[in-house]
Design a protein around this motif. Structure first.
Motif, PDB file in Angstrom:
ATOM      1  N   GLU A  95       0.834  -1.206   0.000  1.00 42.73           N
ATOM      2  CA  GLU A  95       0.000   0.000   0.000  1.00 42.73           C
ATOM      3  C   GLU A  95       0.871   1.259   0.000  1.00 42.73           C
ATOM      4  OE1 GLU A  95      -3.691   2.052   2.494  1.00 42.73           O
ATOM      5  OE2 GLU A  95      -2.602   0.349   3.338  1.00 42.73           O
ATOM      6  N   GLY A  96       0.649   2.116  -0.978  1.00 41.91           N
ATOM      7  CA  GLY A  96       1.396   3.361  -1.068  1.00 41.91           C
ATOM      8  C   GLY A  96       2.834   3.208  -1.516  1.00 41.91           C
ATOM      9  N   GLU A  97       3.212   2.017  -1.968  1.00 41.52           N
ATOM     10  CA  GLU A  97       4.611   1.759  -2.331  1.00 41.52           C
ATOM     11  C   GLU A  97       4.836   1.729  -3.838  1.00 41.52           C
ATOM     12  OE1 GLU A  97       6.941   1.790  -0.239  1.00 41.52           O
ATOM     13  OE2 GLU A  97       5.881   1.551   1.670  1.00 41.52           O
ATOM     14  N   HIS A 113       5.741  -5.715  -9.947  1.00 39.33           N
ATOM     15  CA  HIS A 113       6.584  -4.669 -10.536  1.00 39.33           C
ATOM     16  C   HIS A 113       6.573  -3.423  -9.666  1.00 39.33           C
ATOM     17  CE1 HIS A 113       8.730  -2.558 -13.684  1.00 39.33           C
ATOM     18  NE2 HIS A 113       7.880  -1.545 -13.550  1.00 39.33           N
ATOM     19  N   CYS A 114       7.772  -2.942  -9.346  1.00 42.75           N
ATOM     20  CA  CYS A 114       7.906  -1.686  -8.612  1.00 42.75           C
ATOM     21  C   CYS A 114       8.050  -0.555  -9.623  1.00 42.75           C
ATOM     22  CB  CYS A 114       9.116  -1.722  -7.685  1.00 42.75           C
ATOM     23  SG  CYS A 114       9.350  -0.149  -6.809  1.00 42.75           S
ATOM     24  N   GLU A 115       7.058   0.326  -9.642  1.00 43.67           N
ATOM     25  CA  GLU A 115       7.047   1.392 -10.642  1.00 43.67           C
ATOM     26  C   GLU A 115       8.103   2.455 -10.366  1.00 43.67           C
ATOM     27  OE1 GLU A 115       2.963   2.584 -10.349  1.00 43.67           O
ATOM     28  OE2 GLU A 115       2.352   1.250 -11.973  1.00 43.67           O
ATOM     29  N   VAL A 116       8.368   2.754  -9.100  1.00 46.54           N
ATOM     30  CA  VAL A 116       9.328   3.830  -8.813  1.00 46.54           C
ATOM     31  C   VAL A 116      10.773   3.379  -8.997  1.00 46.54           C
ATOM     32  CG1 VAL A 116       7.796   5.118  -7.283  1.00 46.54           C
ATOM     33  CG2 VAL A 116       9.274   3.348  -6.315  1.00 46.54           C
ATOM     34  N   CYS A 117      11.020   2.087  -8.862  1.00 46.72           N
ATOM     35  CA  CYS A 117      12.374   1.560  -9.075  1.00 46.72           C
ATOM     36  C   CYS A 117      12.525   0.933 -10.455  1.00 46.72           C
ATOM     37  CB  CYS A 117      12.714   0.519  -8.005  1.00 46.72           C
ATOM     38  SG  CYS A 117      12.655   1.147  -6.309  1.00 46.72           S
ATOM     39  N   ASN A 118      11.395   0.830 -11.191  1.00 46.65           N
ATOM     40  CA  ASN A 118      11.370   0.177 -12.505  1.00 46.65           C
ATOM     41  C   ASN A 118      12.035  -1.195 -12.424  1.00 46.65           C
ATOM     42  OD1 ASN A 118      10.789  -0.109 -15.227  1.00 46.65           O
ATOM     43  ND2 ASN A 118      12.714   0.818 -15.887  1.00 46.65           N
ATOM     44  N   LEU A 119      11.506  -2.004 -11.506  1.00 48.89           N
ATOM     45  CA  LEU A 119      12.146  -3.279 -11.201  1.00 48.89           C
ATOM     46  C   LEU A 119      11.090  -4.358 -10.985  1.00 48.89           C
ATOM     47  CD1 LEU A 119      14.959  -4.576 -10.462  1.00 48.89           C
ATOM     48  CD2 LEU A 119      14.375  -4.054  -8.073  1.00 48.89           C
ATOM     49  N   ILE A 121      10.062  -7.779  -9.202  1.00 50.73           N
ATOM     50  CA  ILE A 121      10.431  -8.352  -7.911  1.00 50.73           C
ATOM     51  C   ILE A 121       9.728  -9.694  -7.751  1.00 50.73           C
ATOM     52  CG2 ILE A 121      10.532  -7.928  -5.417  1.00 50.73           C
ATOM     53  CD1 ILE A 121       9.655  -5.009  -6.150  1.00 50.73           C
ATOM     54  N   ASP A 122      10.435 -10.649  -7.205  1.00 52.43           N
ATOM     55  CA  ASP A 122       9.819 -11.931  -6.875  1.00 52.43           C
ATOM     56  C   ASP A 122       8.622 -11.683  -5.954  1.00 52.43           C
ATOM     57  OD1 ASP A 122       9.457 -14.468  -5.157  1.00 52.43           O
ATOM     58  OD2 ASP A 122      10.850 -15.139  -6.710  1.00 52.43           O
ATOM     59  N   SER A 123       7.562 -12.455  -6.145  1.00 53.65           N
ATOM     60  CA  SER A 123       6.320 -12.222  -5.406  1.00 53.65           C
ATOM     61  C   SER A 123       6.358 -12.734  -3.972  1.00 53.65           C
ATOM     62  CB  SER A 123       5.149 -12.879  -6.146  1.00 53.65           C
ATOM     63  OG  SER A 123       5.392 -14.269  -6.313  1.00 53.65           O
ATOM     64  N   ASN A 124       7.455 -13.334  -3.560  1.00 55.11           N
ATOM     65  CA  ASN A 124       7.597 -13.797  -2.183  1.00 55.11           C
ATOM     66  C   ASN A 124       7.473 -12.618  -1.216  1.00 55.11           C
ATOM     67  OD1 ASN A 124       9.587 -14.221   0.250  1.00 55.11           O
ATOM     68  ND2 ASN A 124       8.952 -16.263  -0.409  1.00 55.11           N
ATOM     69  N   LEU A 125       6.678 -12.787  -0.167  1.00 57.06           N
ATOM     70  CA  LEU A 125       6.422 -11.682   0.763  1.00 57.06           C
ATOM     71  C   LEU A 125       7.697 -11.146   1.401  1.00 57.06           C
ATOM     72  CD1 LEU A 125       3.191 -12.919   2.602  1.00 57.06           C
ATOM     73  CD2 LEU A 125       3.355 -11.129   0.871  1.00 57.06           C
ATOM     74  N   HIS A 126       8.612 -12.028   1.745  1.00 61.77           N
ATOM     75  CA  HIS A 126       9.849 -11.584   2.397  1.00 61.77           C
ATOM     76  C   HIS A 126      10.710 -10.758   1.438  1.00 61.77           C
ATOM     77  CE1 HIS A 126       9.001 -13.893   5.966  1.00 61.77           C
ATOM     78  NE2 HIS A 126       8.877 -15.007   5.265  1.00 61.77           N
ATOM     79  N   ILE A 127      10.697 -11.131   0.172  1.00 60.97           N
ATOM     80  CA  ILE A 127      11.482 -10.382  -0.814  1.00 60.97           C
ATOM     81  C   ILE A 127      10.848  -9.014  -1.069  1.00 60.97           C
ATOM     82  CG2 ILE A 127      12.240 -10.357  -3.229  1.00 60.97           C
ATOM     83  CD1 ILE A 127      12.554 -13.395  -3.033  1.00 60.97           C
ATOM     84  N   ILE A 128       9.520  -8.969  -1.137  1.00 60.71           N
ATOM     85  CA  ILE A 128       8.839  -7.679  -1.300  1.00 60.71           C
ATOM     86  C   ILE A 128       9.122  -6.786  -0.094  1.00 60.71           C
ATOM     87  CG2 ILE A 128       6.599  -6.533  -1.470  1.00 60.71           C
ATOM     88  CD1 ILE A 128       5.571  -8.977  -2.981  1.00 60.71           C
ATOM     89  N   THR A 135      16.787   1.300   1.188  1.00 63.88           N
ATOM     90  CA  THR A 135      17.037   2.742   1.104  1.00 63.88           C
ATOM     91  C   THR A 135      16.711   3.283  -0.280  1.00 63.88           C
ATOM     92  OG1 THR A 135      18.784   2.581   2.771  1.00 63.88           O
ATOM     93  CG2 THR A 135      18.798   4.533   1.352  1.00 63.88           C
ATOM     94  N   LYS A 136      17.098   2.547  -1.304  1.00 62.68           N
ATOM     95  CA  LYS A 136      16.848   3.007  -2.675  1.00 62.68           C
ATOM     96  C   LYS A 136      15.356   3.161  -2.936  1.00 62.68           C
ATOM     97  CE  LYS A 136      17.609   1.887  -7.549  1.00 62.68           C
ATOM     98  NZ  LYS A 136      18.198   0.923  -8.517  1.00 62.68           N
ATOM     99  N   HIS A 137      14.576   2.179  -2.510  1.00 64.51           N
ATOM    100  CA  HIS A 137      13.132   2.250  -2.738  1.00 64.51           C
ATOM    101  C   HIS A 137      12.513   3.398  -1.952  1.00 64.51           C
ATOM    102  CE1 HIS A 137       9.037   0.921  -3.549  1.00 64.51           C
ATOM    103  NE2 HIS A 137       8.789   1.115  -2.266  1.00 64.51           N
ATOM    104  N   ARG A 138      12.901   3.542  -0.683  1.00 67.30           N
ATOM    105  CA  ARG A 138      12.336   4.628   0.132  1.00 67.30           C
ATOM    106  C   ARG A 138      12.625   5.980  -0.521  1.00 67.30           C
ATOM    107  NH1 ARG A 138       8.860   2.399   1.528  1.00 67.30           N
ATOM    108  NH2 ARG A 138       8.168   4.238   2.622  1.00 67.30           N
ATOM    109  N   ASN A 139      13.851   6.152  -1.004  1.00 68.23           N
ATOM    110  CA  ASN A 139      14.212   7.414  -1.658  1.00 68.23           C
ATOM    111  C   ASN A 139      13.398   7.634  -2.931  1.00 68.23           C
ATOM    112  OD1 ASN A 139      16.120   7.927   0.314  1.00 68.23           O
ATOM    113  ND2 ASN A 139      17.840   7.161  -0.889  1.00 68.23           N
TER     114      ASN A 139
END
Length: 246
Positions: A95-97, A113-119, A121-128, A135-139
């Protein structure tokens, strides 16, 4: 046999809809009536919202990594504790990420897919979780949120200026997120404005994204409006504006 619709043989005279967990007469008319029915269509939608798909003649749930038991329909499975817990967890995590889940949930993809990192990501909850806390994602989230919240850089890179609150705040990930999420004045202004313009075809995007813009824009009336509560409220309640919706 309409296998793609979840209809599989059950006996000489019956078929089974594995999406709905019901048996039907083998007659085409009965099958057509069922697959065109509201309940069957609702279950197809549930599958697309929960990463469940037809694998050979079985229902397979990707998040739970299991074949759905014959005793369960689609609604029965999504209401199980394990699946419900997964759904709550992934929604809380994303949510909001700016994490796009739809292609995964509809079984078009196996990753998110992470839109802000254009990446991807494996759908595993721990990896998400690891990704959204990086830090990169938060920024990247902060940089995406700034033009959506009227925050602008200043000559001093240590601060940003909030045009909504007319104040400077520290240009750190933590300070910006705290201001956006927790500052009472900031949250109250945005909430009140968004409530006013909902359903009125009025946009404040350009106002928030441009430092020197003072207007909102009414797409219905094709005119600028001073972007404050008083002027927007007056406009959306005006007879001229309301008549545009008749």
């Amino acid at each position: 046999m309409k296998k793609d619709f979840g209809i599989i043989p059950s006996s000489k005279t019956l078929v089974r809809c594995i999406f709905c967990g019901v048996h039907l007469p083998k007659a085409n008319r009965c099958i057509e009536q069922h697959t065109n029915g509201a309940k069957h269509k609702e279950n197809l939608m549930l599958m697309r919202e929960n990463a469940i798909y037809l694998l050979n003649e079985d229902l397979y749930c990707k998040p739970c990594n299991r074949i759905v038991n014959d005793n369960f329909s689609v609604p029965g499975h999504v209401e199980t504790e394990s699946h419900s817990n997964w759904k709550v967890a992934i929604e809380d995590l994303t949510e909001g990420e700016f994490i796009k889940l739809e292609p995964y949930l509809s079984s078009e993809r196996d990753d998110v897919h992470c839109e802000v990192c254009n990446l991807d990501i494996d759908s595993n909850l721990h990896i998400i979780e690891k990704h959204v806390n990086s830090t990169k994602h938060r920024n990247n989230v902060v940089e995406r949120l700034k033009p959506l919240n009227g925050l602008f850089p200043v000559e001093n890179d240590d601060e940003v200026f909030c045009k909504i609150c007319n104040m400077y705040i520290d240009n750190t990930t933590r300070a910006v997120l705290e201001h956006i999420d927790d500052d009472e004045e900031h949250v109250a202004w945005l909430t009140e404005i968004e409530d006013l313009i909902e359903g009125h075809d009025v946009s404040i995007e350009h106002y928030l994204a441009n430092d020197f813009e003072v207007n909102a824009y009414c797409k219905k009336c094709k005119m600028d409006i001073i972007c404050d509560v008083e002027n927007i409220e007056s406009h959306v309640h005006s007879e001229d504006h309301l008549n545009k919706f008749i």
